[in-house]
Design an enzyme around this catalytic site. Structure first.
Site, PDB file in Angstrom:
ATOM      1  N   SER A   1       1.103  -1.399   0.102  1.00  0.00           N
ATOM      2  CA  SER A   1       0.519   0.145  -0.079  1.00  0.00           C
ATOM      3  C   SER A   1       0.695   1.331  -0.045  1.00  0.00           C
ATOM      4  O   SER A   1       2.127   0.967   0.677  1.00  0.00           O
ATOM      5  CB  SER A   1      -0.762   0.074   1.728  1.00  0.00           C
ATOM      6  OG  SER A   1      -1.626   0.957   1.387  1.00  0.00           O
TER       7      SER A   1
ATOM      8  N   TYR B   1      -1.734  -0.369  11.032  1.00  0.00           N
ATOM      9  CA  TYR B   1      -2.268  -1.004   9.265  1.00  0.00           C
ATOM     10  C   TYR B   1      -0.419  -0.653   8.287  1.00  0.00           C
ATOM     11  O   TYR B   1      -0.669  -1.365   7.777  1.00  0.00           O
ATOM     12  CB  TYR B   1      -3.263  -0.483   8.846  1.00  0.00           C
ATOM     13  CG  TYR B   1      -3.489  -0.311   7.125  1.00  0.00           C
ATOM     14  CD1 TYR B   1      -3.669  -1.442   6.743  1.00  0.00           C
ATOM     15  CD2 TYR B   1      -3.399   0.782   5.840  1.00  0.00           C
ATOM     16  CE1 TYR B   1      -3.857  -2.017   5.143  1.00  0.00           C
ATOM     17  CE2 TYR B   1      -3.177   0.071   4.751  1.00  0.00           C
ATOM     18  CZ  TYR B   1      -3.281  -1.773   4.380  1.00  0.00           C
ATOM     19  OH  TYR B   1      -3.753  -1.375   3.016  1.00  0.00           O
TER      20      TYR B   1
END
Length: 243
Positions: free
Chosen positions: A140, A153
Site C-alpha cells: 500500500s 495498518y
C-alpha cells in the site's frame, strides 16, 4: 504471447485479487485462487474457465501456516509447478490507537504480515527446487507514509516492504521479488472499519479511487518482464489525488 505461468493468488475472492485473477488468466496464465469465501472463488473459477482460461481454487486462511502450505502444495499438484505467488490478502480495520482495539491490531498483523510470511515460507522451497520463481507482495502507499488512524495498518505494510526487500537481496539470481503498493483502490477493505471516526475519515479519503484492474495491470507488467529483469517496486496512485 509470453510463456504461460502458474500463478497462485491469495485474497482472490474480491478486489485486487479477483481483478488480478481475471487479468492474468486472460493473458494465458494458469491461476490458482485462494480465499475464505469459496462460493466467490467457485464463481470466478467457472467464469474464467468459460472464457477459455485455466483456473482452480482452494479455500485459504492466510493466518494458518499449515493452510498456506496446503494451498501452495495444491497449486503445484494441480499444475506441476509454481511460478508466481501473489500475496494479496489484506485487511484494514483502521482506528485511532487510543480506541485500543487490540483484537483488530492482531488481525492486521496476522493477515497483512504473517500471511505474507507464511506465503513466502510455503512457496520459497518450491521455487528454489524448480530453479526460480516470482513473489509479488501487495502492500500500500501506507508502506511509505503514515496517517492518523492507520498506525498499525501502516506498520504492517512497512513490514511487508522490509520483508520484500530482504527477500530480494537474499534471492538475487533466481527468485524475483516485486512490491506493488496501491493508492486508494476500489475494494472491500474499508468495509472492515468498525471505528466511526476512522470510517468517516475514510469516506472522504476514498472519494477518488482507482479500479482494481489498474493494480492487476501493474502486476501483469511485472510478470511480463524477461527473466533478467526484476521490477522491484511499483507505486500506483490516482492521478487526481495527492494521497
Amino acid at each position: 504471447m509470453e510463456q504461460s505461468k502458474v500463478v497462485a493468488i491469495t485474497g482472490a475472492s474480491s478486489g485486487i485479487g479477483e481483478a488480478t485473477a481475471r487479468r492474468l488468466a486472460a493473458d494465458g496464465h494458469r491461476v490458482f485462487l485462494g480465499a475464505r469465501r469459496t462460493e466467490r472463488l467457485a464463481a470466478l473459477t467457472a467464469e474464467i474457465a468459460a472464457a477459455g482460461g485455466g483456473a482452480a481454487y482452494q479455500r485459504l486462511d492466510v493466518t494458518d501456516a499449515a493452510d498456506v502450505r496446503s494451498f501452495v502444495a495444491a497449486a503445484r499438484a494441480r499444475y506441476g509447478r509454481l511460478d508466481v505467488l501473489v500475496n494479496n490478502a489484506g485487511v484494514m480495520p483502521l482506528s485511532p490507537l487510543e480506541a485500543l482495539l487490540t483484537h483488530e491490531w492482531d488481525r492486521m498483523i496476522d493477515v497483512n504480515l504473517r500471511g505474507v510470511l507464511y506465503g513466502i515460507a510455503a512457496a520459497l522451497p518450491v521455487m528454489r527446487a524448480q530453479g526460480g520463481g516470482h513473489v509479488v507482495n501487495v502492500a500500500s502507499v501506507g508502506a511509505y507514509e503514515v496517517s492518523p488512524t492507520a498506525a498499525v495498518y501502516c506498520a504492517t505494510k512497512f513490514a511487508v516492504r522490509a520483508v520484500s526487500e530482504g527477500l530480494r537481496q537474499e534471492s538475487a539470481g533466481d527468485i524475483r521479488v516485486t512490491l506493488v503498493s496501491p493508492g486508494v483502490t476500489e475494494s472491500e477493505l474499508a468495509d472492515s472499519i468498525s471505528n466511526p471516526v476512522a470510517r468517516k475519515a475514510m469516506e472522504s479519503y476514498r472519494a477518488v479511487a482507482l479500479p482494481a484492474s489498474t493494480i492487476a495491470d501493474a502486476i501483469a507488467y511485472a510478470l511480463s518482464q524477461p527473466p533478467e529483469v526484476d521490477v522491484n517496486e511499483i507505486v500506483v496512485r490516482p492521478a487526481a489525488s495527492a494521497q
